[in-house]
Design an enzyme around this catalytic site. Structure first.
Site, PDB file in Angstrom:
ATOM      1  N   CYS A   1       1.865  -9.832  36.945  1.00  0.00           N
ATOM      2  CA  CYS A   1       3.254 -10.245  37.062  1.00  0.00           C
ATOM      3  C   CYS A   1       3.413 -11.600  36.380  1.00  0.00           C
ATOM      4  CB  CYS A   1       3.643 -10.368  38.527  1.00  0.00           C
ATOM      5  SG  CYS A   1       3.227  -8.898  39.464  1.00  0.00           S
TER       6      CYS A   1
ATOM      7  N   GLY B   1      -1.010 -11.096  41.866  1.00  0.00           N
ATOM      8  CA  GLY B   1      -2.336 -10.818  42.441  1.00  0.00           C
ATOM      9  C   GLY B   1      -2.215  -9.778  43.537  1.00  0.00           C
TER      10      GLY B   1
ATOM     11  N   GLU C   1      -9.927   3.243  19.180  1.00  0.00           N
ATOM     12  CA  GLU C   1      -8.782   2.331  19.141  1.00  0.00           C
ATOM     13  C   GLU C   1      -7.526   3.033  18.613  1.00  0.00           C
ATOM     14  OE1 GLU C   1      -8.144  -0.276  20.480  1.00  0.00           O
ATOM     15  OE2 GLU C   1      -6.535  -1.251  19.359  1.00  0.00           O
TER      16      GLU C   1
ATOM     17  N   GLU D   1      -0.843   4.935  24.005  1.00  0.00           N
ATOM     18  CA  GLU D   1      -0.290   3.824  24.776  1.00  0.00           C
ATOM     19  C   GLU D   1       1.197   3.607  24.516  1.00  0.00           C
ATOM     20  OE1 GLU D   1      -1.860  -0.698  25.288  1.00  0.00           O
ATOM     21  OE2 GLU D   1      -2.200   0.175  23.339  1.00  0.00           O
TER      22      GLU D   1
ATOM     23  N   HIS E   1     -19.256  20.771  20.089  1.00  0.00           N
ATOM     24  CA  HIS E   1     -19.931  20.993  21.367  1.00  0.00           C
ATOM     25  C   HIS E   1     -18.932  21.257  22.494  1.00  0.00           C
ATOM     26  CE1 HIS E   1     -23.842  20.170  19.655  1.00  0.00           C
ATOM     27  NE2 HIS E   1     -23.322  19.101  19.057  1.00  0.00           N
TER      28      HIS E   1
ATOM     29  N   LYS F   1       0.853  -6.561  29.941  1.00  0.00           N
ATOM     30  CA  LYS F   1      -0.006  -7.183  28.945  1.00  0.00           C
ATOM     31  C   LYS F   1      -1.317  -7.688  29.538  1.00  0.00           C
ATOM     32  CE  LYS F   1      -0.884  -8.906  24.846  1.00  0.00           C
ATOM     33  NZ  LYS F   1      -1.382  -7.932  23.854  1.00  0.00           N
TER      34      LYS F   1
HETATM   35  O1  M6R Z   1      -6.548  -9.360  27.674  1.00  0.00           O
HETATM   36  P1  M6R Z   1      -7.686  -8.409  27.467  1.00  0.00           P
HETATM   37  O2  M6R Z   1      -8.156  -8.372  26.039  1.00  0.00           O
HETATM   38  O3  M6R Z   1      -8.827  -8.639  28.403  1.00  0.00           O
HETATM   39  O4  M6R Z   1      -7.088  -6.986  27.793  1.00  0.00           O
HETATM   40  C1  M6R Z   1      -7.906  -5.843  27.812  1.00  0.00           C
HETATM   41  C2  M6R Z   1      -7.085  -4.569  27.791  1.00  0.00           C
HETATM   42  O5  M6R Z   1      -6.255  -4.512  28.914  1.00  0.00           O
HETATM   43  C3  M6R Z   1      -6.220  -4.483  26.518  1.00  0.00           C
HETATM   44  O6  M6R Z   1      -6.999  -4.543  25.368  1.00  0.00           O
HETATM   45  C4  M6R Z   1      -5.407  -3.170  26.521  1.00  0.00           C
HETATM   46  O7  M6R Z   1      -6.240  -2.082  26.396  1.00  0.00           O
HETATM   47  C5  M6R Z   1      -4.373  -3.223  25.382  1.00  0.00           C
HETATM   48  N1  M6R Z   1      -3.067  -3.082  25.920  1.00  0.00           N
HETATM   49  C6  M6R Z   1      -4.528  -2.136  24.378  1.00  0.00           C
HETATM   50  O8  M6R Z   1      -3.576  -2.260  23.368  1.00  0.00           O
END
Ligand code: M6R
Length: 612
Positions: free
Chosen positions: A2, A103, A484, A491, A507, A607
């Site tokens: 948040c 949190g 990726e 996503e 497989h 994010k």
């Molecule tokens: O802030 P971080 O790099 O630790 O975040 C890790 C993942 O949550 C982040 O890479 C997530 O998979 C992305 N939204 C993918 O685009």
């Protein structure tokens, strides 16, 4: 997860809070709210389910909230569905205390039961409400606000960053943190709290990062910091380098597109301070050479896209330095009894530096005696602060939920680190090292060239945006890229997608291929190109339509049409991932655009993931 903002100053709080929430909305966007205290001690609040614009509409249609001190919140729901009541701020029964929280409070049921027995009535399903109710409960015993906050914090189990207002203190706000990010911003006749520095860039770049168990009392003119035992402490101030424009869209339709386009510059900024006298040099690792020479195992620990970077790093570092490297999902590593000792190097990769799974894995690795090097984008973030060494990517603020430029800068750091380590232990020849460096210098320009031909990806996206299922296949480094590419697509576009090592398809998974299935084949890893081409033919014979990603000099070897071939410039094999990810990002972006998706804020996501 948040977003939290708080303001104590001399002007009306609400516009400043809303402005801050706008910058924080990427952290969570299922509901939002604000609370302020008027100079005559009236606590007022407004909160609503939905995006920030809904809250703005509510505020425009109600009595103005009056006050120069306030807190605001954007939510990513954990306990209780997104609705008006579950939104923050949460308010005590007697309308005295307001709390915003990021949190999870693990023992909230127990505290709730305790307070209910005392006659407190709960209105929401959230864990956060217990914080507001408990502070208020203690406050009415002796009217010691700071004491009530401390008593409450001592009873909480879990993670929190909180902002607290009390109707009896129209000029004061309290902040506290444990395992969730929170920082304090110093303004001119005003001060702030925020979960993320981007919320403050319009007002100040001077900040202090709060540590676990610390508490701060904030007024417009003064900030007092306390440790966990209520002893006054001094905090260091830090100047943030990011500027306001770096966190704005700058004419682009979406942050994601802007950030894709910023990649050449981000990579250039990440590389250049690390090249000295034609050698790779990490100032951050100066004096640690002997320690690094003693390493006999490396773990890459991360989540999501950052984990995919770790997969690329595994292939590259194992090949270069001949040291075993394991890429581990942070959420698994912690509970897997990992084989770690003082000769293990843990590399934690994180854009935000706040991902709780990665943080927990870091702590576990340290507990087991390993040394932790982190690769982080956000300066002063929790992972950066708890690591033994930190290498910062210089991507600048990344706002879109789908990572692009941070991913690319993490990749380049790991590849450079691979060469640095291999050179340190004498595992790489001078010719190979020099050849890499000469190709490295060309990378930003080659990335730009690829971005300039984005229309090929755009056209392919308009052709395929309505598919229900997409497969990504590739071998070795290309397989890591498939992970990726597939994540990026699902996503933001919500199309089901799988990534497969091309040789693994037969497989089992090949049974899913049917006429019209779209397969994106990565074939930039030259040593295995022919094998992947055979796999392409196999899926084509079962009716799949194939898009291939291929290096310039191999494009004639592909059996895909011109419009279904994304060509990347020839480069060093270990720099190819930085290039070949670009068409995958662009394809995902344009597919999502064609489908009318909310690209920067995909459903159910946020994010920065600060819950386990
Ligand atoms: O802030 P971080 O790099 O630790 O975040 C890790 C993942 O949550 C982040 O890479 C997530 O998979 C992305 N939204 C993918 O685009």
């Amino acid at each position: 997860m948040c977003g939290i903002i708080g303001y104590a100053g001399e002007t009306s709080a609400v516009p400043i809070l809303l402005d801050g929430l706008e910058a924080l909305e990427y952290r969570g966007y299922d509901s939002a709210g604000v609370a302020v205290v008027s100079p005559d001690g009236k606590l007022q609040f407004s909160k609503s389910k939905g995006r920030l614009k809904v809250l703005r509409e509510h505020l425009a249609n109600q009595e103005p909230l009056v006050g120069n001190i306030g807190i605001g919140h954007t939510r990513w729901a954990t306990h209780g569905e997104p609705n008006d009541v579950n939104s923050h701020p949460h308010i005590g029964n007697k309308n005295k205390i307001a709390v915003v929280h990021n949190g999870i409070i693990e023992n909230y049921m127990e505290i709730r039961a305790y307070l209910e027995k005392k006659g407190v009535e709960f209105v929401s399903e959230t864990d956060t409400e217990v914080i507001a109710q408990l502070i208020e409960y203690y406050y009415f015993k002796d009217y010691d606000l700071l004491g009530s906050v401390y008593k409450t914090l001592h009873r909480l189990r879990g993670a929190y960053a909180i902002g607290v207002l009390c109707a009896d203190y129209p000029g004061r706000m309290i902040a506290a943190r444990k395992d969730a990010p929170l920082l304090i911003g110093y303004g001119d006749k005003c001060n702030f709290i925020a979960s993320d520095v981007t919320a403050l860039l319009k007002h100040t770049r001077t900040v202090s990062y709060m540590n676990d168990d610390e508490v701060a009392v904030i007024t417009p003119y003064k900030i007092t910091f306390f440790d966990g035992d209520r002893g006054v402490i001094e905090k260091e101030k830090t100047e943030v380098e990011w500027d306001v424009s770096s966190a704005e869209k700058g004419g682009y339709a979406h942050f994601m597109l802007k950030e894709i386009m910023e990649q050449p510059e981000a990579v250039r900024k990440t590389i250049s301070p690390r090249i000295k006298d034609n050698r790779i040099f990490f100032e951050e690792l100066a004096g640690k050479e002997e320690l690094l020479k003693g390493i006999n195992k490396i773990y890459m620990i991360a989540c999501g896209s950052a984990y995919h970077v770790g997969m690329v790093g595994k292939y590259i570092i194992e090949k270069l330095a001949r040291i075993p490297v394991e890429a581990a999902l942070a959420s698994e590593f912690r509970y897997a009894s990992p084989l770690v000792d003082e000769h293990t190097l843990i590399i934690v990769i994180s854009q935000s530096g706040e991902t709780l799974d990665s943080m927990a894995a870091l702590r576990e690795a340290k507990r087991l005696g390993a040394r932790v090097l982190s690769i982080v984008n956000v300066i002063g973030s929790s992972i950066a602060r708890e690591s033994d060494e930190v290498i910062y990517t210089m991507a600048g603020p990344e706002i879109a939920v789908a990572t692009t430029k941070a991913y690319n800068t993490q990749l380049i750091i790991l590849t450079m680190f691979g060469y640095y380590l291999a050179d340190l232990i004498g595992a790489v020849s001078k010719e190979e090292y020099d050849e890499f460096l000469s190709e490295l210098g060309k990378l930003p320009e080659q990335m730009q060239k690829l971005l300039d031909s984005a229309d090929v990806c755009q056209q392919a996206a308009s052709k395929y945006f309505n598919r229900n299922s997409v497969f990504f296949i590739g071998r070795n480094l290309d397989y890591a890229l498939c992970l990726e590419g597939s994540l990026k697509l699902k996503e933001i576009s919500y199309i089901h997608s799988e990534s497969y090592a091309a040789g693994e398809l037969k497989h089992g998974t090949i049974s899913l291929i049917e006429p019209g299935t779209l397969v994106v084949a990565m074939t930039t890893y030259a040593p295995l190109l022919e094998k992947t081409v055979s796999n392409i033919v196999e899926v084509q014979s079962r009716g799949a339509e194939v898009i291939s990603v291929v290096s310039e000099s191999d494009k004639d070897k592909m059996n895909t049409s011109y419009e279904n071939t994304f060509v990347v410039p020839d480069s060093h094999p270990f720099l190819k991932p930085n290039l070949s990810v670009i068409p995958l990002q662009l394809f995902a972006y344009y597919v999502a655009l064609n489908r009318g998706c909310d690209i920067d804020k995909p459903r159910n996501l946020a994010k920065s993931v600060t819950v386990e």
